[in-house]
Motif scaffolding. Structure first.
Motif, PDB file in Angstrom:
ATOM      1  N   HIS A  94       1.051  -1.093  -0.084  1.00  0.00           N
ATOM      2  CA  HIS A  94      -0.100   0.035  -0.125  1.00  0.00           C
ATOM      3  C   HIS A  94       0.829   1.245  -0.114  1.00  0.00           C
ATOM      4  O   HIS A  94       1.700   1.381   0.933  1.00  0.00           O
ATOM      5  CB  HIS A  94      -0.661   0.036   1.282  1.00  0.00           C
ATOM      6  N   GLU A 104       1.024   5.189   0.468  1.00  0.00           N
ATOM      7  CA  GLU A 104       0.089   6.279   1.100  1.00  0.00           C
ATOM      8  C   GLU A 104       0.686   7.607   0.926  1.00  0.00           C
ATOM      9  O   GLU A 104       1.844   8.106   1.243  1.00  0.00           O
ATOM     10  CB  GLU A 104      -0.215   6.128   2.332  1.00  0.00           C
ATOM     11  N   PRO A 124      -1.043  11.963  -0.126  1.00  0.00           N
ATOM     12  CA  PRO A 124      -2.351  12.755  -0.249  1.00  0.00           C
ATOM     13  C   PRO A 124      -2.566  12.597  -1.891  1.00  0.00           C
ATOM     14  O   PRO A 124      -3.874  12.637  -2.452  1.00  0.00           O
ATOM     15  CB  PRO A 124      -2.103  14.308   0.064  1.00  0.00           C
ATOM     16  N   GLY A 164      -4.092   9.160  -3.394  1.00  0.00           N
ATOM     17  CA  GLY A 164      -5.447   8.458  -3.007  1.00  0.00           C
ATOM     18  C   GLY A 164      -5.186   7.276  -1.986  1.00  0.00           C
ATOM     19  O   GLY A 164      -4.038   7.218  -1.404  1.00  0.00           O
ATOM     20  N   SER A 165      -6.350   6.726  -1.405  1.00  0.00           N
ATOM     21  CA  SER A 165      -6.293   5.724  -0.715  1.00  0.00           C
ATOM     22  C   SER A 165      -6.149   4.178  -1.014  1.00  0.00           C
ATOM     23  O   SER A 165      -6.051   3.387  -0.072  1.00  0.00           O
ATOM     24  CB  SER A 165      -7.619   5.997   0.392  1.00  0.00           C
ATOM     25  N   LYS A 166      -6.302   3.966  -2.227  1.00  0.00           N
ATOM     26  CA  LYS A 166      -6.099   2.750  -2.933  1.00  0.00           C
ATOM     27  C   LYS A 166      -5.079   2.532  -3.839  1.00  0.00           C
ATOM     28  O   LYS A 166      -5.195   1.990  -4.965  1.00  0.00           O
ATOM     29  CB  LYS A 166      -7.783   2.600  -3.605  1.00  0.00           C
ATOM     30  N   CYS A 167      -3.934   3.092  -3.484  1.00  0.00           N
ATOM     31  CA  CYS A 167      -2.689   2.838  -4.517  1.00  0.00           C
ATOM     32  C   CYS A 167      -2.098   1.696  -4.129  1.00  0.00           C
ATOM     33  O   CYS A 167      -1.317   1.823  -2.790  1.00  0.00           O
ATOM     34  CB  CYS A 167      -1.995   4.289  -4.575  1.00  0.00           C
ATOM     35  N   CYS A 203      -3.914   4.503  -8.356  1.00  0.00           N
ATOM     36  CA  CYS A 203      -3.193   5.399  -7.773  1.00  0.00           C
ATOM     37  C   CYS A 203      -3.609   6.791  -8.302  1.00  0.00           C
ATOM     38  O   CYS A 203      -3.639   6.871  -9.668  1.00  0.00           O
ATOM     39  CB  CYS A 203      -1.637   5.313  -8.046  1.00  0.00           C
ATOM     40  N   THR A 210      -8.687   7.993  -7.110  1.00  0.00           N
ATOM     41  CA  THR A 210      -8.439   6.530  -6.808  1.00  0.00           C
ATOM     42  C   THR A 210      -8.896   5.575  -8.161  1.00  0.00           C
ATOM     43  O   THR A 210      -9.406   4.546  -8.106  1.00  0.00           O
ATOM     44  CB  THR A 210      -9.203   5.906  -5.605  1.00  0.00           C
TER      45      THR A 210
END
Length: 265
Positions: free
Chosen positions: A131, A133, A135, A138-141, A202, A206
């Motif tokens: 994962h 992380e 900004p 996004g949250s699903k990269c 990414c 997302t």
């Protein structure tokens, strides 16, 4: 695990820890923090087949690690307007920082307890994803997915020290105790044969709008043989009941009650 009776099915527990290491994915090399692997194994005495049973939250827990260079290193510079606009905003370290965390992406397979006592042989197949992380990502990269994971096949790079200890159910050392633990310590583990897929998900929406930019700069996907994992000073413990048949039909339950007191201590 709880249903293993000690006669037809015999349960053991496996835990491995490495405090540090390194991982190279494509053109990106990062230092890793602590990594922990834990799962159960149930062996059928009639067929000799073994089945890995992972914890509900996944077999591997990896400490978050920072990607060198952050997002600047992953995507910049770029002549593409969308990416170059992001690059111009990365003067703030909090926006540039990229944190990578290894996560389970399926059930480990093909555990070989004998390989853990040797060097140069695959101990277990571990499907993972990483994962990323930030900004802007996004949250699903992720690097790898549950359907297309990175499959790590660690082996001992050097011969481990092998020891065996017996414990009572409360964790007290006892040469005639209920529990037996095999300890494999003092060696490094690694894998240089795994392939790495490209990233997915990414981008700030997302939707994968930045996948291509990250893949281009990091040389992903990356074929087998171009990537590398090293786990420093690995310690692996395999434990179970010393005489599981004597605890039938409740051997699995007794091991569950005693595991953290005696085996993982």
């Amino acid at each position: 695990m709880l249903a293993a009776d000690g006669r037809t099915d015999i349960a053991i527990c496996v835990a491995s820890h490495s405090g540090s290491g390194s991982i190279k994915l494509g053109s990106t090399l990062a230092t890793t923090g602590a990594n922990d692997l834990q799962f159960g194994v149930v062996r059928n005495t009639a067929t000799g087949e073994s089945r890995v049973v992972p914890p509900a939250g996944g077999a591997i827990v990896g400490a978050a690690t920072e990607i060198p260079g952050g997002l600047l290193g992953l995507m910049c510079p770029s002549g593409i307007p969308l990416v170059s606009d992001i690059c111009k905003q990365l003067t703030d370290n909090s926006l540039n920082r990229v944190v990578a965390t290894v996560q389970s992406a399926g059930t480990p397979r093909n555990f070989d307890v004998a390989a853990g006592m040797q060097s140069g042989k695959t101990i277990v197949d571990i499907p993972v994803r990483i994962h990323l992380e930030n900004p802007f990502l996004g949250s699903k990269c992720y690097i790898g997915t549950t359907s297309e994971p990175i499959v790590l096949r660690p082996q001992n790079l050097t011969q481990p020290a092998v020891a065996s200890k017996r414990f009572d159910a409360d964790g007290t050392p006892n040469t005639a105790g209920l529990l037996n633990r095999i300890e494999l310590t003092g060696n490094d583990q690694g894998d240089a044969g795994f392939a790495v897929p490209g990233v997915s998900g990414c981008g700030p929406l997302t939707l994968g709008e930045l996948n291509w930019a990250v893949n281009l700069k990091t040389a992903l996907p990356s074929a087998a043989g171009k990537n590398n994992l090293v786990l420093n000073n690995a310690a692996t413990y395999t434990g179970g009941l010393a005489s599981p048949g004597a605890a039938a039909p409740n051997a699995g339950r007794l091991l569950s009650e005693s595991w953290h007191a005696g085996v993982a201590r």
